[in-house]
Motif scaffolding. Structure first.
Motif, short mmCIF file in Angstrom:
data_model
loop_
_atom_site.label_atom_id
_atom_site.label_comp_id
_atom_site.label_asym_id
_atom_site.label_seq_id
_atom_site.Cartn_x
_atom_site.Cartn_y
_atom_site.Cartn_z
N THR A 138 0.84 -1.18 0.00
CA THR A 138 0.00 0.00 0.00
C THR A 138 0.89 1.25 0.00
O THR A 138 2.08 1.17 0.30
CB THR A 138 -0.93 -0.01 1.22
OG1 THR A 138 -0.16 -0.27 2.40
CG2 THR A 138 -1.99 -1.10 1.08
N ARG A 160 4.62 2.19 1.66
CA ARG A 160 5.22 0.99 2.24
C ARG A 160 5.86 0.16 1.13
O ARG A 160 5.22 -0.17 0.14
CB ARG A 160 4.17 0.15 2.99
CG ARG A 160 3.46 0.95 4.08
CD ARG A 160 2.41 0.13 4.82
NE ARG A 160 1.73 0.97 5.81
CZ ARG A 160 0.55 1.55 5.60
NH1 ARG A 160 -0.09 1.34 4.46
NH2 ARG A 160 0.01 2.32 6.52
N THR A 203 -4.12 0.33 -3.18
CA THR A 203 -4.56 1.18 -2.07
C THR A 203 -5.03 0.29 -0.93
O THR A 203 -5.26 -0.92 -1.11
CB THR A 203 -5.70 2.10 -2.51
OG1 THR A 203 -6.86 1.29 -2.80
CG2 THR A 203 -5.32 2.90 -3.75
N GLU A 204 -5.20 0.88 0.24
CA GLU A 204 -5.71 0.10 1.36
C GLU A 204 -7.11 -0.43 1.07
O GLU A 204 -7.46 -1.54 1.49
CB GLU A 204 -5.69 0.94 2.64
CG GLU A 204 -4.29 1.22 3.14
CD GLU A 204 -4.25 1.96 4.47
OE1 GLU A 204 -5.31 2.06 5.13
OE2 GLU A 204 -3.17 2.44 4.85
N ASP A 205 -7.90 0.32 0.32
CA ASP A 205 -9.25 -0.14 -0.03
C ASP A 205 -9.21 -1.31 -1.02
O ASP A 205 -10.13 -2.14 -1.03
CB ASP A 205 -10.06 1.01 -0.63
CG ASP A 205 -10.45 2.06 0.40
OD1 ASP A 205 -10.43 1.75 1.61
OD2 ASP A 205 -10.76 3.20 -0.01
N LEU A 260 -6.75 -3.59 -1.10
CA LEU A 260 -5.89 -4.65 -0.60
C LEU A 260 -6.62 -5.97 -0.38
O LEU A 260 -6.11 -7.03 -0.74
CB LEU A 260 -5.22 -4.19 0.70
CG LEU A 260 -4.27 -5.20 1.37
CD1 LEU A 260 -3.12 -5.57 0.43
CD2 LEU A 260 -3.73 -4.63 2.69
N LEU A 290 0.51 -0.80 8.44
CA LEU A 290 -0.82 -1.03 7.90
C LEU A 290 -1.80 -1.16 9.07
O LEU A 290 -1.53 -1.89 10.03
CB LEU A 290 -0.82 -2.32 7.08
CG LEU A 290 -2.07 -2.66 6.27
CD1 LEU A 290 -2.26 -1.67 5.14
CD2 LEU A 290 -1.97 -4.08 5.73
N THR A 344 -7.53 -3.13 8.89
CA THR A 344 -7.38 -3.47 7.47
C THR A 344 -6.73 -4.85 7.33
O THR A 344 -7.19 -5.70 6.56
CB THR A 344 -6.53 -2.41 6.75
OG1 THR A 344 -7.15 -1.14 6.89
CG2 THR A 344 -6.36 -2.75 5.28
N LEU A 345 -5.66 -5.07 8.07
CA LEU A 345 -4.95 -6.35 7.98
C LEU A 345 -5.82 -7.49 8.49
O LEU A 345 -5.82 -8.59 7.92
CB LEU A 345 -3.65 -6.28 8.77
CG LEU A 345 -2.71 -7.47 8.65
CD1 LEU A 345 -2.39 -7.79 7.19
CD2 LEU A 345 -1.42 -7.22 9.42
#
Length: 348
Positions: free
Chosen positions: A113, A116, A126-128, A130, A158, A162-163
């Motif tokens: 992301t 990183r 993106t985080e969305d 992932l 992160l 999210t993870l």
């Protein structure tokens, strides 16, 4: 041609014989077999659970010729099973079809992301994006995906939520998640999210080891590459980042010992070049506090079991290495196999 091998089998420490019929081991004798190993110690093929064959420079894409060369380097050193936890692209299908190459468990490209990892070296999302990307890569590979969980100490890891969502989604599809983590926050988030493996684990809080053991999260400390980095850092000018790196590395011996004592699966992974050096990683694991048998197992039968393959048993793949002396008494022996057999064929 039917072959026979006999010797002291590890980890059982029992003298046994196997007959190799095609690419399988058999305990039932087969007539007129050629004896290719007569005495010594027999191990399931060595394993490197953290290697990146196919490219040697940041920013370059996977190259078929380089990939094949790296895998042959592994094979000739007795490394007959590798896991590639992230690469510069998906491992091509021809690798699994080539009987001259080690068995490969791929995690597809790294999933990074913004902010990183190295931009463009893997798959940037993106985080969305992932969660969907992680499920996709696990399905397209060997069931694994690799998430970059953190990067540098002055950058946030992160987010845990999210993870956690990523791990749960991949697990729901029957896959597994490897997480790159080298900061305290990144390691904590990986453990609390229920990741299947921590890649590196530097700055991991020892207070999390019992939880790792209970939920089956493995530790792959990649000591060799960090040991080389520590040598460079000690020669460099003092900076906060240099101190962060050295303090994390200097805590690794105690961490590795504590992880083993807590029941965490500790495995050998090189994360460096040249390929085929997992024996040196096993030596470092022993030097850093693992009992010699656990260090050897982390590069052989323990790692194979963790990746879902049996050791030396009837019906198991005919992937084995033979040694003149017992590597559990002297881990350096791993670097000197007298015979390497892959898929039922003598390669060394």
């Amino acid at each position: 041609m039917v072959m026979q091998v006999r010797g002291i089998v590890l980890p059982e420490h029992e003298e046994r014989s196997f007959w190799i019929d095609g690419d399988r081991l058999r305990e039932e004798p087969i007539a007129d077999a050629d004896v290719v190993v007569d005495g010594g110690w027999l191990l399931p093929g060595l394993v490197d659970v953290h290697t990146h064959p196919g490219t040697e420079e940041i920013g370059t894409r996977l190259d078929d010729e380089t990939l094949r060369k790296h895998l042959i380097d592994h094979r000739d050193a007795g490394v007959l099973l590798v896991r590639t936890p992230g690469s510069a692209g998906r491992i091509p299908g021809w690798v699994d079809e080539d009987p001259q190459l080690p068995r490969v468990r791929s995690a597809g490209p790294w999933l990074a992301t913004p902010g990183r990892f190295f931009p463009g070296h893997g798959r940037d999302v993106t985080e969305d994006e992932l969660l969907a990307a992680a499920v996709e890569e696990a399905a397209a590979s060997s069931g694994w995906c690799k998430v970059i969980g953190d990067w540098m100490p002055d950058q946030p890891a992160l987010p845990l939520e999210t993870l956690t969502a990523v791990v749960q989604a991949v697990h729901a599809e029957g896959g597994k998640v490897a997480v790159h983590c080298q900061t305290a926050e990144g390691c904590r988030n990986a453990v609390e999210a229920g990741a299947d493996s921590l890649e590196h684990g530097m700055h991991l809080d020892p207070g999390l080891l019992d939880r790792m053991a209970a939920q089956g999260t493995a530790l792959v400390p990649t000591l060799g590459v960090f040991n080389a980095g520590a040598e460079r850092a000690r020669a460099a000018e003092p900076t906060p980042r240099r101190q962060w790196f050295l303090s994390g590395f200097e805590a690794m011996p105690q961490l590795v010992r504590a992880a083993h004592e807590a029941g965490v699966t500790v495995l050998a992974g090189t994360d460096s070049f040249p390929c085929g050096t997992v024996a040196a990683e096993a030596q470092l694991l022993a030097r850093f506090g693992l009992p010699p048998e656990a260090a050897v197992g982390g590069a052989s039968w323990i790692a194979r079991s963790w990746l879902g393959l049996p050791g030396l048993a009837d019906g198991a793949p005919a992937d084995l290495v033979a040694y003149d002396t017992d590597p559990t008494l002297d881990v350096s022996v791993l670097a000197h196999p007298k015979r390497v057999i892959l898929r039922g064929k003598v390669v060394v």
